[in-house]
Write an enzyme that holds these catalytic residues in place. Structure first.
Site, PDB file in Angstrom:
ATOM      1  N   VAL A 140      -5.496 -12.310   0.552  1.00  0.00           N
ATOM      2  CA  VAL A 140      -6.159 -13.456  -0.068  1.00  0.00           C
ATOM      3  C   VAL A 140      -6.295 -13.300  -1.586  1.00  0.00           C
ATOM      4  O   VAL A 140      -6.145 -14.274  -2.330  1.00  0.00           O
ATOM      5  CB  VAL A 140      -7.539 -13.704   0.623  1.00  0.00           C
TER       6      VAL A 140
ATOM      7  N   ILE B   3       0.836  -1.209   0.000  1.00  0.00           N
ATOM      8  CA  ILE B   3       0.000   0.000   0.000  1.00  0.00           C
ATOM      9  C   ILE B   3       0.871   1.259   0.000  1.00  0.00           C
ATOM     10  O   ILE B   3       0.619   2.211  -0.753  1.00  0.00           O
ATOM     11  CB  ILE B   3      -0.956   0.019   1.226  1.00  0.00           C
TER      12      ILE B   3
ATOM     13  N   TYR C 284      -2.473  -8.132  16.502  1.00  0.00           N
ATOM     14  CA  TYR C 284      -2.344  -7.127  15.440  1.00  0.00           C
ATOM     15  C   TYR C 284      -3.397  -6.027  15.612  1.00  0.00           C
ATOM     16  O   TYR C 284      -3.078  -4.829  15.594  1.00  0.00           O
ATOM     17  CB  TYR C 284      -2.488  -7.801  14.072  1.00  0.00           C
TER      18      TYR C 284
ATOM     19  N   ASN D  27      12.404  -0.735   6.215  1.00  0.00           N
ATOM     20  CA  ASN D  27      13.527  -1.651   6.472  1.00  0.00           C
ATOM     21  C   ASN D  27      13.555  -2.842   5.513  1.00  0.00           C
ATOM     22  O   ASN D  27      14.362  -3.760   5.676  1.00  0.00           O
ATOM     23  CB  ASN D  27      13.527  -2.130   7.935  1.00  0.00           C
ATOM     24  N   LEU D  28      12.653  -2.834   4.533  1.00  0.00           N
ATOM     25  CA  LEU D  28      12.629  -3.810   3.447  1.00  0.00           C
ATOM     26  C   LEU D  28      12.421  -5.251   3.935  1.00  0.00           C
ATOM     27  O   LEU D  28      12.901  -6.190   3.295  1.00  0.00           O
ATOM     28  CB  LEU D  28      13.911  -3.695   2.586  1.00  0.00           C
TER      29      LEU D  28
ATOM     30  N   ARG E 104     -15.482 -10.496   3.587  1.00  0.00           N
ATOM     31  CA  ARG E 104     -14.532  -9.398   3.693  1.00  0.00           C
ATOM     32  C   ARG E 104     -15.028  -8.249   2.815  1.00  0.00           C
ATOM     33  O   ARG E 104     -15.797  -8.445   1.870  1.00  0.00           O
ATOM     34  CB  ARG E 104     -13.140  -9.839   3.191  1.00  0.00           C
TER      35      ARG E 104
HETATM   36  N1  LIG Z   1      -3.253  -4.927   3.374  1.00  0.00           N
HETATM   37  C1  LIG Z   1      -4.372  -4.649   4.043  1.00  0.00           C
HETATM   38  O1  LIG Z   1      -5.436  -5.137   3.697  1.00  0.00           O
HETATM   39  C2  LIG Z   1      -4.343  -3.702   5.230  1.00  0.00           C
HETATM   40  C3  LIG Z   1      -5.535  -3.515   5.934  1.00  0.00           C
HETATM   41  C4  LIG Z   1      -5.535  -2.656   7.025  1.00  0.00           C
HETATM   42  C5  LIG Z   1      -4.384  -1.973   7.367  1.00  0.00           C
HETATM   43  N2  LIG Z   1      -3.237  -2.193   6.668  1.00  0.00           N
HETATM   44  C6  LIG Z   1      -2.044  -1.455   7.091  1.00  0.00           C
HETATM   45  O2  LIG Z   1      -1.471  -0.823   5.968  1.00  0.00           O
HETATM   46  C7  LIG Z   1      -0.052  -0.753   6.121  1.00  0.00           C
HETATM   47  C8  LIG Z   1       0.648  -1.353   4.918  1.00  0.00           C
HETATM   48  O3  LIG Z   1       0.293  -2.731   4.809  1.00  0.00           O
HETATM   49  P1  LIG Z   1       0.650  -3.595   3.513  1.00  0.00           P
HETATM   50  O4  LIG Z   1      -0.476  -4.532   3.299  1.00  0.00           O
HETATM   51  O5  LIG Z   1       1.073  -2.696   2.416  1.00  0.00           O
HETATM   52  O6  LIG Z   1       1.863  -4.465   4.053  1.00  0.00           O
HETATM   53  P2  LIG Z   1       3.389  -4.513   3.582  1.00  0.00           P
HETATM   54  O7  LIG Z   1       4.005  -5.606   4.414  1.00  0.00           O
HETATM   55  O8  LIG Z   1       3.488  -4.641   2.105  1.00  0.00           O
HETATM   56  O9  LIG Z   1       3.928  -3.106   4.002  1.00  0.00           O
HETATM   57  C9  LIG Z   1       4.570  -2.847   5.225  1.00  0.00           C
HETATM   58  C10 LIG Z   1       5.886  -2.156   4.932  1.00  0.00           C
HETATM   59  O10 LIG Z   1       6.491  -1.799   6.176  1.00  0.00           O
HETATM   60  C11 LIG Z   1       7.878  -2.182   6.136  1.00  0.00           C
HETATM   61  N3  LIG Z   1       8.269  -2.449   7.517  1.00  0.00           N
HETATM   62  C12 LIG Z   1       7.855  -3.473   8.324  1.00  0.00           C
HETATM   63  N4  LIG Z   1       8.420  -3.353   9.537  1.00  0.00           N
HETATM   64  C13 LIG Z   1       9.200  -2.237   9.507  1.00  0.00           C
HETATM   65  C14 LIG Z   1      10.043  -1.594  10.459  1.00  0.00           C
HETATM   66  N5  LIG Z   1      10.180  -2.093  11.700  1.00  0.00           N
HETATM   67  N6  LIG Z   1      10.703  -0.466  10.093  1.00  0.00           N
HETATM   68  C15 LIG Z   1      10.562   0.029   8.824  1.00  0.00           C
HETATM   69  N7  LIG Z   1       9.783  -0.541   7.892  1.00  0.00           N
HETATM   70  C16 LIG Z   1       9.115  -1.667   8.230  1.00  0.00           C
HETATM   71  C17 LIG Z   1       7.919  -3.415   5.246  1.00  0.00           C
HETATM   72  O11 LIG Z   1       9.205  -3.649   4.701  1.00  0.00           O
HETATM   73  C18 LIG Z   1       6.880  -3.041   4.190  1.00  0.00           C
HETATM   74  O12 LIG Z   1       7.466  -2.329   3.143  1.00  0.00           O
HETATM   75  C19 LIG Z   1       0.262  -1.460   7.439  1.00  0.00           C
HETATM   76  O13 LIG Z   1       0.347  -0.493   8.455  1.00  0.00           O
HETATM   77  C20 LIG Z   1      -0.947  -2.336   7.666  1.00  0.00           C
HETATM   78  O14 LIG Z   1      -1.155  -2.623   9.030  1.00  0.00           O
HETATM   79  C21 LIG Z   1      -3.182  -3.052   5.619  1.00  0.00           C
END
Ligand SMILES: NC(=O)c1ccc[n+]([C@@H]2O[C@H](COP(=O)([O-])OP(=O)(O)OC[C@H]3O[C@@H](n4cnc5c(N)ncnc54)[C@H](O)[C@@H]3O)[C@@H](O)[C@H]2O)c1
Length: 304
Positions: free
Chosen positions: A182, A12, A141, A32-33, A206
């Site tokens: 999913v 996102i 979470y 932090n990738l 969902r």
């Molecule tokens: N995907 C969904 O449906 C969804 C729904 C609700 C909320 N979110 C929230 O949206 C955000 C992005 O989620 P996503 O689905 O893109 O997941 P994602 O895992 O693709 O993105 C998370 C990013 O954070 C980075 N990261 C993780 N830990 C870190 C740290 N300690 N320091 C620096 N970077 C770190 C990861 O490398 C990654 O690039 C998150 O906060 C998640 O909780 C996602």
């Protein structure tokens, strides 16, 4: 404006960075990738490959002096948080706390926080769930995201904030091999001719929201001035069985899904009421589920 996006190399976050760059903002990414990928970061953005918990984050604030911080970095898997709640808290609570403290120290004007509507309300008493619905998260979470919201609000006395509670986000760049996501996981399996595994009977629902609609909500929440929160979803429930059927039609998959035991920590039904986002941000979803699934399948096909 100069905007620091944490998690801007992730699914996102990278779309949010693209939207900011497209709107003419200067963007700095901290990621932090762990699950994010360098090649997903917009070429116009500056990437710091750094953990949000690390002391070096202060140096980034010192050097970059962002006007706005958009916080997407997180441990984003419900299942992983159930397996290791402490690891989730380290990132999602302590990391958020570290970031919020720096926002105050360096006079950041506004913070935008990616929260969850899917994991914060618990099994909802009413569907679609609005923002007034009681928060009774069923997983570490969800608990830690709620703590993150409270910290954003707590530190918000000197700055303004926006909290966006996402439904189930899907679209290009979602990891098809991850724990969560999913749509990406099923589509990848089907394109590879393999039966996807549905956890439970598949009647669980969902609210699927396309990632570009979510990125647009972030732009609007950045430009808004009030401190407030809103759900970001579609308001519509889709069962996992129906999702699998739609994806089979886009991928040409002909088999039947497999079934496994339901996963602990996951809600049974959810959809989010998004009338608040409509009023506050003049935002509404623009991508239909069918269009979004088709675009996602096309993207996953191109990454084979
Ligand atoms: N995907 C969904 O449906 C969804 C729904 C609700 C909320 N979110 C929230 O949206 C955000 C992005 O989620 P996503 O689905 O893109 O997941 P994602 O895992 O693709 O993105 C998370 C990013 O954070 C980075 N990261 C993780 N830990 C870190 C740290 N300690 N320091 C620096 N970077 C770190 C990861 O490398 C990654 O690039 C998150 O906060 C998640 O909780 C996602």
């Amino acid at each position: 404006m100069k905007i620091l996006v944490t998690g801007g190399a992730g699914f996102i976050g990278s779309h949010v960075v693209d939207a900011y760059v497209g709107a003419g903002h200067q963007v700095v990414v901290v990621d932090n990738l762990t699950t994010g990928r360098r090649e997903q970061v917009n070429a116009a953005a500056q990437l710091y490959a750094l953990d949000i918990r690390s002391p070096e984050l202060r140096d980034v604030f010192e050097r970059e002096r962002p006007d706005v911080v958009n916080h997407h970095a997180a441990q984003a898997s419900v299942t992983a948080s159930v397996a290791d709640p402490r690891a989730d808290a380290e990132i999602n609570v302590m990391g958020t706390l570290n970031l919020c403290s720096l926002c105050v120290q360096f006079s950041v004007r506004r913070i935008v926080f990616a929260s969850t509507g899917g994991a914060i309300y618990g099994d909802p008493q009413r569907i679609p769930a609005d923002e007034q619905h009681p928060t009774t998260p069923l997983s570490p979470y969800g608990i830690h995201k709620l703590v993150g919201e409270h910290y954003v609000r707590y530190f918000g006395s000197g700055l303004t904030w926006a909290v966006l509670r996402y439904a189930n986000v899907y679209g290009p760049r979602q990891d098809p091999h991850g724990e969560a996501g999913v749509v990406a996981i099923f589509t990848r399996a089907m394109l590879d001719g393999k039966a996807p595994t549905i956890f439970g009977d598949g009647k669980q629902t969902r609210d699927f929201i396309y990632v570009e609609d979510v990125a647009r909500a972030n732009l609007l929440a950045t430009d808004a001035t009030a401190s407030d929160l809103a759900n970001i979803g579609t308001g519509a429930e889709t069962s996992v069985n129906d999702l699998a059927r739609h994806l089979a039609s886009f991928t040409g998959f002909r088999g039947d899904p497999l079934h496994a035991a339901p996963r602990p920590g996951e809600v049974h039904r959810i959809a989010l009421d998004v009338s608040k986002a409509r009023r506050w941000l003049a935002w509404s979803p623009q991508t239909s589920l069918m269009d979004g699934l088709r675009k996602t399948a096309t993207w996953l096909q191109s990454t084979r």
